[in-house]
Design a protein around this motif. Structure first.
Motif, mmCIF file in Angstrom:
data_model
loop_
_atom_site.group_PDB
_atom_site.id
_atom_site.type_symbol
_atom_site.label_atom_id
_atom_site.label_comp_id
_atom_site.label_asym_id
_atom_site.label_seq_id
_atom_site.Cartn_x
_atom_site.Cartn_y
_atom_site.Cartn_z
ATOM 1 N N UNK A 182 41.144 -58.578 -8.398
ATOM 2 C CA UNK A 182 40.964 -57.411 -7.430
ATOM 3 C C UNK A 182 40.235 -56.327 -8.297
ATOM 4 N N UNK A 183 38.854 -56.092 -7.828
ATOM 5 C CA UNK A 183 38.211 -55.065 -8.461
ATOM 6 C C UNK A 183 37.715 -53.696 -7.501
ATOM 7 N N UNK A 184 38.460 -53.728 -6.511
ATOM 8 C CA UNK A 184 38.483 -52.710 -5.395
ATOM 9 C C UNK A 184 39.874 -51.692 -5.463
ATOM 10 N N UNK A 185 39.714 -50.413 -5.085
ATOM 11 C CA UNK A 185 40.844 -49.645 -4.955
ATOM 12 C C UNK A 185 40.286 -48.554 -3.693
ATOM 13 N N UNK A 186 41.559 -48.025 -2.900
ATOM 14 C CA UNK A 186 42.850 -48.327 -3.244
ATOM 15 C C UNK A 186 43.426 -49.734 -2.839
ATOM 16 N N UNK B 208 38.767 -54.963 -16.726
ATOM 17 C CA UNK B 208 39.796 -55.952 -16.280
ATOM 18 C C UNK B 208 40.814 -56.084 -17.415
ATOM 19 N N UNK B 209 42.224 -55.578 -17.188
ATOM 20 C CA UNK B 209 43.072 -55.529 -18.600
ATOM 21 C C UNK B 209 43.363 -56.933 -18.649
ATOM 22 N N UNK B 210 43.233 -57.779 -18.043
ATOM 23 C CA UNK B 210 43.731 -59.162 -18.575
ATOM 24 C C UNK B 210 42.680 -59.507 -19.595
ATOM 25 N N UNK B 211 41.108 -59.354 -19.329
ATOM 26 C CA UNK B 211 40.181 -59.593 -20.164
ATOM 27 C C UNK B 211 40.264 -58.915 -21.587
ATOM 28 N N UNK C 224 41.004 -60.558 -25.130
ATOM 29 C CA UNK C 224 40.074 -60.176 -26.700
ATOM 30 C C UNK C 224 41.018 -59.754 -27.272
ATOM 31 N N UNK C 225 42.099 -58.707 -27.333
ATOM 32 C CA UNK C 225 42.901 -57.963 -28.276
ATOM 33 C C UNK C 225 43.685 -59.223 -28.996
ATOM 34 N N UNK C 226 44.296 -60.314 -28.106
ATOM 35 C CA UNK C 226 45.096 -61.205 -29.019
ATOM 36 C C UNK C 226 44.376 -61.916 -29.776
#
Length: 232
Positions: free
Chosen positions: A1-5, A54-57, A61-63
């Motif tokens: 999901x890339x829309x809000x709200x 995107x927080x999953x991305x 990356x951090x992992x």
């Protein structure tokens, strides 16, 4: 999901539903979802693109780049500092050499019975741990301050003569890495001592070598060596 709200709500029947857009308002969106009209693919009103990544991305990356070894060491150090805060006894360093004996016997303050009712210890009875548990006292004990180089050197000299020793520090090293380095150097685990244990062993100065000698403990406290002066 890339829309809000996006309003996500769990209906009374236990089913989750979603409304995308601001057309229904919060209460209207919840009512629609309760009536089974939630649809994450249909837009109700106006939406805006999400500017955040995107927080999953981001997590993936951090992992991949995260320094797990450093984090592990930091976690160990935090735990180590907590252990250091609970264990230790600020025993003063030895200034004068001394050799003495100490009787670790105690007087029972109450009668102790076994589950069967048999009396194990009478109130007022003198208990001598060197007699009651001779096997556990066949080893020697060393208490020292790891921050004092001369005391660590003294410990090394003692352990070359008395290999069956338990080593205890008045204050544990300031980091987990320093503790490991000390253990590697002495080839023995180094535990922290507590004021109660120091009292039971009969010591009030360090470094101290405690050895069983019949019904008493034989304690050796060496004198701190004089520092060498530079000769010009």
């Amino acid at each position: 999901m890339n829309l809000a709200p996006v309003i996500i709500h769990k209906a009374p029947d236990g089913q989750w539903g979603a409304i995308v857009g601001d057309g229904d308002g919060l209460r209207g969106a919840i009512t629609a979802i309760n009536h089974g009209k939630g649809n994450p693919h249909k837009i109700h009103g106006q939406t805006w693109k999400i500017a955040e990544p995107n927080m999953i991305s981001v997590f993936e990356k951090k992992i991949k780049t995260f320094n797990w070894k450093r984090a592990e060491e930091q976690a160990k150090d935090r735990d180590w500092q907590e252990v250091r805060s609970r264990i230790g006894d600020d025993l003063p360093d030895s200034k004068n050499g001394r050799h003495y004996t100490y009787n670790p016997s105690i007087i029972a303050t109450a009668t102790i019975r076994l589950p069967s009712g048999k009396i194990l210890v009478h109130k007022g009875q003198i208990l001598d741990p060197l007699t009651a548990m001779p096997f556990g006292w066949t080893q020697s004990y060393i208490v020292f301050n790891p921050a004092q180089a001369w005391q660590v050197a003294q410990v090394e000299a003692w352990e070359s003569t008395y290999p069956n020793v338990v080593m205890m520090a008045s204050e544990l090293p300031d980091s987990w890495q320093s503790e490991n380095a000390l253990v590697d150097r002495l080839q023995h685990p180094v535990y922290g001592i507590t004021p109660h244990l120091a009292q039971r062993l009969g010591i009030n100065r360090i470094p101290a070598l405690i050895r069983p000698d019949g019904k008493v403990l034989s304690i050796t406290v060496p004198k701190e060596p004089l520092k060498r002066r530079n000769v010009t």
